[in-house]
Motif scaffolding. Structure first.
Motif, PDB file in Angstrom:
ATOM      1  N   ARG A 179     -99.786  10.981 -55.336  1.00 53.61           N
ATOM      2  CA  ARG A 179     -98.343  10.861 -55.164  1.00 53.61           C
ATOM      3  C   ARG A 179     -97.712  10.486 -56.497  1.00 53.61           C
ATOM      4  N   THR A 185     -94.588   8.845 -58.399  1.00 55.77           N
ATOM      5  CA  THR A 185     -93.490   7.913 -58.165  1.00 55.77           C
ATOM      6  C   THR A 185     -92.682   7.746 -59.442  1.00 55.77           C
ATOM      7  N   ILE A 206     -93.815  -0.274 -54.763  1.00 55.64           N
ATOM      8  CA  ILE A 206     -92.847   0.795 -54.528  1.00 55.64           C
ATOM      9  C   ILE A 206     -91.826   0.412 -53.452  1.00 55.64           C
ATOM     10  N   ILE A 249     -90.235   9.544 -54.629  1.00 55.34           N
ATOM     11  CA  ILE A 249     -91.628   9.908 -54.373  1.00 55.34           C
ATOM     12  C   ILE A 249     -91.733  11.395 -54.060  1.00 55.34           C
ATOM     13  N   THR A 250     -92.758  12.027 -54.622  1.00 53.76           N
ATOM     14  CA  THR A 250     -93.137  13.353 -54.167  1.00 53.76           C
ATOM     15  C   THR A 250     -94.648  13.497 -54.333  1.00 53.76           C
ATOM     16  N   CYS A 251     -95.166  14.677 -53.979  1.00 52.96           N
ATOM     17  CA  CYS A 251     -96.604  14.896 -54.080  1.00 52.96           C
ATOM     18  C   CYS A 251     -96.956  15.435 -55.455  1.00 52.96           C
TER      19      CYS A 251
END
Lengths: 232, 267
Positions: free
Chosen positions: A217, A219, A189, A201-203
């Motif tokens: 996570r 991606t 990443i 990226i986020t949760c």
């Protein structure tokens, strides 16, 4: 009496098992969407290894080439931009981009705001060779945040990143994948690459209230398709 | 009573099957090392590289460098064969190497074929903030000791001899007109316009022969955080649903059980 006991035991058992089963965070990456780019790359490396046509096939057997080459530094004529705004029409995102660095523990810092996203500034500038990274929240304390719909992106969707004076970069989604938080491929990443890549990226996954954080996570891997730089 | 015992046994059995899955630790790549391979033997053929008998690299030609591959920490046997000759010929090179978890290594096949050897160096994966890290390796058999520095300027790396790899040096990011020259100042390789960026780690390996020297500039690493960002507060999380779904399934099973067991006892 016995029947009731059996039934209660059975019910309890099903509850416990299904609870753990449903709550089980993934231990391996889940690829949610992917183009064929990755597979194509492997094929290319292999065909590159085929002997050039001028060589006598009887004399030399074809050499089977199979490995991922290292990132060799070559001159990069694209200046890249400092990102100011990101637009993702497919999921209706249009958000300001701030600069983020490291947390005290050495992780990636994120904006305090749920409407703003953060570019990892120590890393690659969008537009240049390497992995640029932009992170944003999936939710706040009371509801969805800027990257809530990121999971709905599909390979082929377009992402626009704007810099100062109207510079505009267009990226195309290659792959959407979710990773367990402690087992994410950080080098893939953030690390070196020959591509001009932008990773979002986020949760995602189940929320762990004890650790007050998400267990996975998401991606989104994208690569540069087009760039338009403001005249300097 | 027998029935009760057997169903209890079933409970224990089912728990035994599911519990390890439910409570297993999160295994991460914490016990892995990273290894990459460099073919720097100018007169050696294309090679296949085997680690502990398994092919990890196939068809690497002279000047080929692979990306890092994960390898469990511990001792490994690395064997290098001329491409496609495993099982037919002896390896051109065989060496044992011990790798440590969390470390990165370059395994370079160096020297001419008649004196080929495996040189293993430990690589940096973290650059300093705002600076670049660079090191130089001299893998040209038969070439004299070299300096590397700006053209006509003071050397940044001096007196590197075959088969030496210098320590990493911190350099300011920027574009440099560098050259590789003999220690008495004769230019061997022109590296004008070499751009190095902050937060990155580079290895410049000089490869080839004294007559046709070349430099392979590899990007070992770039600025990377130690963990993924914390990108959620849980305000829109669906975790509470898990409990509800499980409860519904449990109640359904209980009801089904009740009907089933009652029917059976009636019969």
């Amino acid at each position: 009496m016995k029947q009731i006991l059996y039934s209660i035991t059975l019910g309890l058992l099903v509850f416990i098992i299904s609870y753990y089963w449903l709550d089980e965070p993934v231990k391996e990456a889940r690829v949610l969407s992917s183009s064929d780019a990755a597979e194509l790359r492997v094929e290319q490396t292999q065909t590159r290894g085929a002997p050039p046509p001028e060589r006598d096939l009887l004399e030399t057997e074809p050499i089977n080439k199979d490995y991922e080459p290292a990132v060799v530094v070559e001159p990069d004529d694209q200046p890249g931009i400092i990102p100011e705004r990101i637009e993702i029409p497919a999921i209706g995102v249009d958000a300001p981009v701030g600069k983020e660095g490291y947390t005290e523990e050495g992780g990636m810092a994120v904006p305090d705001s749920v409407t703003k996203v953060g570019w990892f500034e120590p890393g690659t500038k969008p537009g240049r060779k390497g992995n640029s990274v932009i992170a944003g929240h999936v939710d706040g304390r009371n509801g969805p945040a800027v990257f809530f719909d990121l999971k709905d992106l599909n390979a082929g969707d377009e992402i626009f990143v704007y810099g100062e004076n109207g510079s505009k970069l267009t990226y195309t989604v290659q792959k959407v994948a979710a990773y367990p938080v402690s087992d994410a491929p950080l080098r893939e990443i953030f690390g070196p690459t020959d591509q001009r890549a932008l990773n979002l990226i986020t949760c995602t996954g189940p929320y762990d209230r004890e650790a007050s954080g998400y267990t996975e996570r998401l991606t989104v891997f994208t690569t540069l398709k087009d760039s338009r730089y403001a005249p300097s | 009573m027998k029935k009760l015992l057997s169903s209890l046994a079933a409970v224990v059995l089912i728990f035994g099957v599911f519990a390890p899955v439910a409570f297993a630790d999160n295994h991460s790549g914490g016990d892995m090392a990273m290894v990459r391979v460099l073919h720097a033997s100018p007169d050696a053929p294309a090679v296949d590289v085997y680690v502990d008998g398994n092919a990890v690299v196939e068809g690497a030609e002279f000047k080929a460098a692979t990306d890092y591959m994960e390898l469990p920490a511990g001792e490994h046997t690395i064997e290098v064969y001329a491409a496609g000759t495993m099982g037919e010929q002896d390896p051109v090179l065989s060496a044992d190497a011990t790798v440590e978890a969390g470390m990165a290594y370059t395994a370079a096949a160096i020297g001419n074929l008649d004196s080929i050897e495996l040189k293993i160096t430990q690589d940096e994966t973290e650059a300093s903030e705002g600076m670049a890290k660079v090191r130089v390796g001299h893998f040209i058999p038969g070439a004299p000791a070299v300096d590397v520095g700006p053209i006509g300027g003071d050397a940044l790396f001096s007196g590197a001899e075959f088969p030496m790899v210098t320590d990493y040096s911190e350099l300011e990011a920027g574009t440099y007109d560098l050259e590789v020259r003999t220690t008495d100042g004769t230019q061997l390789i022109d590296l004008s316009g070499t751009t190095i960026e902050s937060g990155k780690v580079y290895s410049a390996f000089a490869v080839g022969t004294a007559d046709s020297p070349d430099v392979l500039l590899l990007e070992d690493s770039s600025a990377m955080p130690s963990s993924m960002p914390e990108t959620g507060f849980g305000g829109a999380s669906q975790n509470s649903n898990t409990m509800a779904y499980a409860a519904i399934l449990g109640v359904l099973a209980m009801g089904a059980g009740l009907v089933l067991f009652r029917k059976r006892s009636e019969a």
